[in-house]
Design an enzyme around this catalytic site. Structure first.
Site, PDB file in Angstrom:
ATOM      1  N   LYS A 114      28.360  37.194  42.893  1.00 59.20           N
ATOM      2  CA  LYS A 114      29.075  36.948  44.150  1.00 59.20           C
ATOM      3  C   LYS A 114      29.125  38.245  44.962  1.00 59.20           C
ATOM      4  O   LYS A 114      29.857  39.169  44.625  1.00 59.20           O
ATOM      5  CB  LYS A 114      30.518  36.466  43.905  1.00 59.20           C
ATOM      6  CG  LYS A 114      31.120  35.935  45.210  1.00 59.20           C
ATOM      7  CD  LYS A 114      32.633  35.983  45.287  1.00 59.20           C
ATOM      8  CE  LYS A 114      33.199  37.282  45.730  1.00 59.20           C
ATOM      9  NZ  LYS A 114      32.913  37.669  47.139  1.00 59.20           N
TER      10      LYS A 114
ATOM     11  N   GLU B 250      34.272  48.920  37.681  1.00 53.11           N
ATOM     12  CA  GLU B 250      34.016  50.186  38.400  1.00 53.11           C
ATOM     13  C   GLU B 250      34.935  50.177  39.611  1.00 53.11           C
ATOM     14  O   GLU B 250      34.727  49.399  40.534  1.00 53.11           O
ATOM     15  CB  GLU B 250      32.562  50.248  38.876  1.00 53.11           C
ATOM     16  CG  GLU B 250      31.543  50.200  37.775  1.00 53.11           C
ATOM     17  CD  GLU B 250      31.509  51.472  36.957  1.00 53.11           C
ATOM     18  OE1 GLU B 250      32.097  52.487  37.386  1.00 53.11           O
ATOM     19  OE2 GLU B 250      30.905  51.427  35.880  1.00 53.11           O
TER      20      GLU B 250
ATOM     21  N   CYS C 264      32.926  55.161  46.476  1.00 54.95           N
ATOM     22  CA  CYS C 264      34.025  55.254  45.505  1.00 54.95           C
ATOM     23  C   CYS C 264      34.171  56.663  44.969  1.00 54.95           C
ATOM     24  O   CYS C 264      35.263  57.098  44.641  1.00 54.95           O
ATOM     25  CB  CYS C 264      33.797  54.259  44.386  1.00 54.95           C
ATOM     26  SG  CYS C 264      32.158  54.375  43.718  1.00 54.95           S
TER      27      CYS C 264
ATOM     28  N   GLU D 135      43.349  56.328  48.032  1.00 54.97           N
ATOM     29  CA  GLU D 135      41.950  56.188  48.428  1.00 54.97           C
ATOM     30  C   GLU D 135      41.884  55.635  49.850  1.00 54.97           C
ATOM     31  O   GLU D 135      42.420  54.565  50.130  1.00 54.97           O
ATOM     32  CB  GLU D 135      41.237  55.237  47.465  1.00 54.97           C
ATOM     33  CG  GLU D 135      39.783  55.078  47.818  1.00 54.97           C
ATOM     34  CD  GLU D 135      39.037  54.213  46.821  1.00 54.97           C
ATOM     35  OE1 GLU D 135      39.476  53.080  46.584  1.00 54.97           O
ATOM     36  OE2 GLU D 135      38.027  54.682  46.270  1.00 54.97           O
TER      37      GLU D 135
END
Ligand code: NAP
Ligand code: MG
Length: 501
Positions: free
Chosen positions: A199, A274, A308, A405
């Site tokens: 997906k 992750e 990331c 983040e």
């Protein structure tokens, strides 16, 4: 300065001209059963350029059922390792042939530079298929000597392990590296002999759908790779809760990763996650300030900071802090911005309105918290979701912008005086994805590496990736590793065989 976007390849245009794209289930290109659709948006133009199916749980059930049948009943389960190897190599060749087309789709759908995507995203992706193709023929168990102290002395035994595909894999990926993330999940799963339901992110599904066409062209058996499009709430959650999913491989936010980890445990599905990061870059006193500034520009501004492992906390020794930060600001101001199809552009728009709002909100927060805005700090004055490369400086790394983040082109630079102190501050984060050290003092560097709590430590570089080098996080940055042999292992079960002779 503005540049005219270059024309696109005929095949890219033909793909886009279909407008209402379909998804891939059991080798067939299909609409969602309920016929619901989602918009595809070009973030450089803020325009709708087509639609993708919005899969419902019925569609997901069908895809998972087909993946299970392909594993248990079809040619795939019986195929020899060299057969899988050859299919993976064939797919890599097709990706190489169409690298420009895939890069253009990435540029139009995600906003990133087509030139950079072709070299980095597509280049790494196809190289990873070749790397994993090699592993398909090198999967091995071991023979085990057994003692069995309670057995009579004349009894004899034979024990060994065999590695088997873990089963049906659900792969859920984000929008920042749409094509590369699909490769990171598919290549090891297929090398191991699994079947997959992928997906892609709702914002960036086009390159995965194009990859589906190449998978069909390479002649993978039907149902081995299924691609369902839709959002996380309905399509994604139907997939992660399906009892026939044996492994979930996820890349995305820590928040969704935690939810997926819990769902995986309900069915004891294997899981690799992750997740996010707030990676420190540590510049020691001896580092050439020019090298540090150039390195920091790559660490934070590559992929518009939507990475990331972005080096979003820049710790610089106080003796060179001003020189590094001022030079970095010059570099930031000189980055050419423009749509991904403009060959001169190095920074494009953020992926969506949502991401633009999120990043702008963090910039406002930084100003309110009292960080010094060195450069940037606003939307670029043009159409599209562009944010100017932004640098804050602060003595205080407890600020929100230094802890959370941001996932955009926003850096916080922080001076330090003492190496022990900077290690403690670098580690004082809920994340632990990556870190980089900048210095030629080998002894100092070697002493720092074991002390940093991060899945990857780069030295005199940042964001360096290779197929053979595992990538993943400590702490809330994730569980398990993508890439390298460790990634292949996470798509294999170990079966122990124990025989009385
Ligand atoms: P996200 O919201 O976590 O989405 C990632 C994927 O999960 C998307 O496909 C999303 O679907 C799907 N999803 C969302 N909610 C779900 C649910 N309840 N059940 C199942 N699937 C669900 O993250 P994002 O906004 O796309 O990406 C940004 C984040 O990803 C950042 O925090 C970044 O650090 C992280 N990231 C980490 C890495 C890494 O390697 N560690 C790499 C890239 C990104 P839809 O988007 O289609 O709704
Ligand atoms: Mg898009």
């Amino acid at each position: 300065m503005t540049h005219e976007p270059a024309g696109i390849e005929q095949k890219t245009q033909a793909f886009l001209d279909r407008q209402n794209h379909r998804m891939l289930i059991d080798g067939q290109w299909v609409d969602a059963l309920k016929n619901k659709r989602m918009q595809v948006v070009n973030p450089a133009e803020e325009t709708v350029i087509g639609s993708i199916p919005s899969a419902h749980s019925d569609d997901v059930n069908k895809a998972v059922g087909c993946a299970k049948a392909a594993l248990e009943q079809g040619a795939w389960g019986k195929m020899r390792p060299s057969g899988r190897q050859n299919l993976l190599l064939k797919l890599a060749d097709l990706i190489e042939r169409d690298a420009r087309i895939i890069a253009e789709l990435e540029a139009i759908d995600n906003g990133k530079s087509a030139a950079i995507a072709q070299a980095v995203d597509i280049g790494l992706g196809l190289e990873f298929f070749r790397y994993m193709a090699g592993w398909a023929t090198k999967i091995e168990g071991s023979t085990l000597d057994v003692s069995m102290p309670f057995a009579p002395p004349e009894a004899d035994f034979f024990a060994y392990t065999r590695r088997e595909p873990v089963g049906v894999v659900a792969a859920i990926i984000p929008w920042n590296f749409p094509f590369l993330m699909a490769c990171w999940k598919l290549a090891p799963a297929l090398a191991a002999g699994c079947t997959v339901v992928l997906k892609p992110a709702e914002q960036t599904s086009l390159s995965a759908l194009y990859l589906g066409e190449l998978i069909a062209e390479a002649n993978f058996p039907d149902g081995v790779v299924n691609i369902v499009t839709g959002d996380g709430q309905s399509t994604g959650s139907a997939l992660i809760t399906h009892p026939d999913i044996n492994k979930i491989s996820f890349t995305g936010s820590t928040q969704v990763g935690q939810l997926i980890g819990r769902a995986a445990m309900d069915n004891m599905a294997r899981v690799t996650l992750e997740l996010g990061g707030k990676s420190p870059m540590i510049v020691l006193e001896d580092c050439d300030p020019e090298k540090a500034a150039q390195g920091a520009a790559v660490a934070i501004f590559f992929n518009h900071g939507q990475t990331c492992s972005a080096g979003s906390r820049l710790y610089v020794h106080r003796s060179i802090f001003d020189t590094v930060v001022n030079r970095l600001a010059e570099l930031a101001e000189a980055i050419p911005m423009g749509p991904g199809l403009d060959p001169a552009a190095q920074m494009g728009p953020l992926v969506s309105q949502v991401q633009l709002d999120r990043v702008c909100h963090y910039i406002e927060t930084g100003c309110q918290e009292g960080a010094r805005l060195v450069t940037g700090g606003e939307r670029a004055d043009r159409k599209g979701y562009y944010v100017k490369p932004t640098i804050f400086a602060s003595e205080d790394d407890s600020l929100v912008i230094a802890r959370e983040e941001i996932f955009g082109p926003v850096l916080v630079a922080i001076p330090f005086d003492d190496v022990d102190d900077v290690v403690e501050r670098a580690n004082d984060s809920r994340y632990g994805l990556a870190a980089s050290i900048w210095s030629n003092d080998l002894s100092q560097v070697q002493r720092l590496i074991p002390r940093l709590k991060a899945g990857t430590v780069w030295v005199n570089g940042h964001n360096m990736l290779d197929s053979n080098v595992p990538f993943g996080g400590y702490k809330l940055s994730g569980v398990g590793r993508d890439m390298g042999k460790q990634s292949l292992d996470s798509y294999l079960e170990t079966k122990s065989v124990f025989m009385a002779l």
